[in-house]
Design a protein around this motif. Sequence first.
Motif, mmCIF file in Angstrom:
data_model
loop_
_atom_site.group_PDB
_atom_site.id
_atom_site.type_symbol
_atom_site.label_atom_id
_atom_site.label_comp_id
_atom_site.label_asym_id
_atom_site.label_seq_id
_atom_site.Cartn_x
_atom_site.Cartn_y
_atom_site.Cartn_z
ATOM 1 N N ASN A 80 31.665 44.990 38.811
ATOM 2 C CA ASN A 80 31.217 44.121 39.881
ATOM 3 C C ASN A 80 31.388 44.629 41.272
ATOM 4 N N ILE A 81 32.687 44.932 41.478
ATOM 5 C CA ILE A 81 33.001 45.423 42.838
ATOM 6 C C ILE A 81 32.083 46.787 43.364
ATOM 7 N N PHE B 260 30.341 40.968 45.063
ATOM 8 C CA PHE B 260 31.537 40.854 45.410
ATOM 9 C C PHE B 260 32.194 39.680 44.819
ATOM 10 N N THR C 110 26.392 40.606 39.489
ATOM 11 C CA THR C 110 25.765 41.947 39.883
ATOM 12 C C THR C 110 24.351 42.054 39.752
ATOM 13 N N GLY D 254 34.444 40.144 40.272
ATOM 14 C CA GLY D 254 34.376 40.372 41.657
ATOM 15 C C GLY D 254 35.681 40.592 42.521
#
Length: 484
Positions: free
Chosen positions: A349-350, A380, A384, A426
């Motif tokens: 996700n990040i 974040f 996503t 996130g």
Amino acid sequence: MSVSKQSVQQIVEAIGGKDNINRVAHCVTRLRFSLQDEDKVNVDELENIDLVKGSFSSNGQFQVVIGQGTVNKAYEVLLDVTGMDGSSKKEVKEESAKKLNPFQRLVKVLGDIFIPILPAIITAGLLLGLNNILVGEGIFFDNQSIIDVYPQWQGFSEIVNLIANTAFTFLPGLVGWSAVTRFGGSPLLGIVMGLMLIHPSLMSANEALQQEVIPQWDLFGFGVNQIGYQGQVLPVLLAAYVLAKIEGFLKNRVHDSIQLLVVAPVTLLLTGFIAFIVIGPLSLAIGTGITDAVMALFGNYGGLAGFIYGGINSLLVVTGMHHTFIALDLQLIAAVGMTYLWPVRVMSNIAQGSSALAMMFVTNNKKLKGTALTSSISAFLGVTEPAMFGVNIRFKFPFISAMIGAAIAGMVVAMNGVEGTIGIGGLPGFLNIFTQFWGVYFLAMGIALIVPFVLTIVYAKYKENKENNSKTSSSNKNSKKQAA
């Protein structure tokens, strides 16, 4: 934001015209199309329309990202422009499912079952994260937790923990409701069936695995283990399918006047016996084997497992297969009280958000800048798809950069045996990580932020310089020809 008929008409033309649309519906941010032929879609033309923020194909549906709030207006205008009748998301899904192969249909079924209960699971994960902060030692005080220093908070912590654990404790009830609904049965019977499998009078499956002697029912000389399946996923999935089929069979054959007296009682009775005699023992053995395999994989080859799983998670999202791993997470939590998978998944996700954010800095396209910023914020926070389909996949190298960053971060997470529960993804995902692993987890999150961002910018600059050099070389050649 107003929506013009011209913009919607352009969308219709770009996806192959009205005749190419079987059904159309919308969700919170996207128009969802079931198309006759997706090869007729002109993606470049579509994504140059001001109203469109991105597009992608998933599970037989072609989805056009419009944006929250605006999509409702676009949908109404689209129905007016095409003269079509509106469809529900369920109808579009059913129409799209006809194009899927058996494996894709299985993945879709699991997604249809687990997506409706995700809000309860994510909420439970967040509340468990809050409780982790209250009871975790060494977060704010040396070798002490908040409730150690402030005992008056203990009651608050215990209530939060009870509320948080409810969704996991009664998970078979949630899954039973969602699964039986998906298979065409009565949701209420699904809830009863799920709760039946975790009745307080039954010994839990985890406890039974550690006992030499298990209580049994004597069923005409045949011993049936008195085992419950608290937190288990596979038993209730299989039992839900059986229940829905039995109920459907009886409804088609029992007269309406006595259906209330016959269908539900007989359905639950037959499903109960089949569940405790056949489904339960079989699925427990399968579930235990899967749990042992995952534990062994991460225990012996943690770095490699984390690298691979972190790297390919984005591809799983593209295919929709990521939903199947929710069942695996829940199985691990039920069996051993934690999961290795979710902490690794959060890195993806990040990383996707970081790549999308980098694109905001390297592009000169104002529309893309806005899309990159908003979609990176969404990533974040754990969602996503806008970043992946609206930005990263379109340009390929941001998507690959994110996969590399997620793979490295996932390797760090798995090498250090980071444990957690399932919940939000996130940047807030650290709340679902057991507090003793926060240090290394924050390090991994930093890697997932920095590596994709740097790789995306470096490659974008390299690509820009390469194109500029190519133009300069071409211009020099033209000048020489003219001089000659």
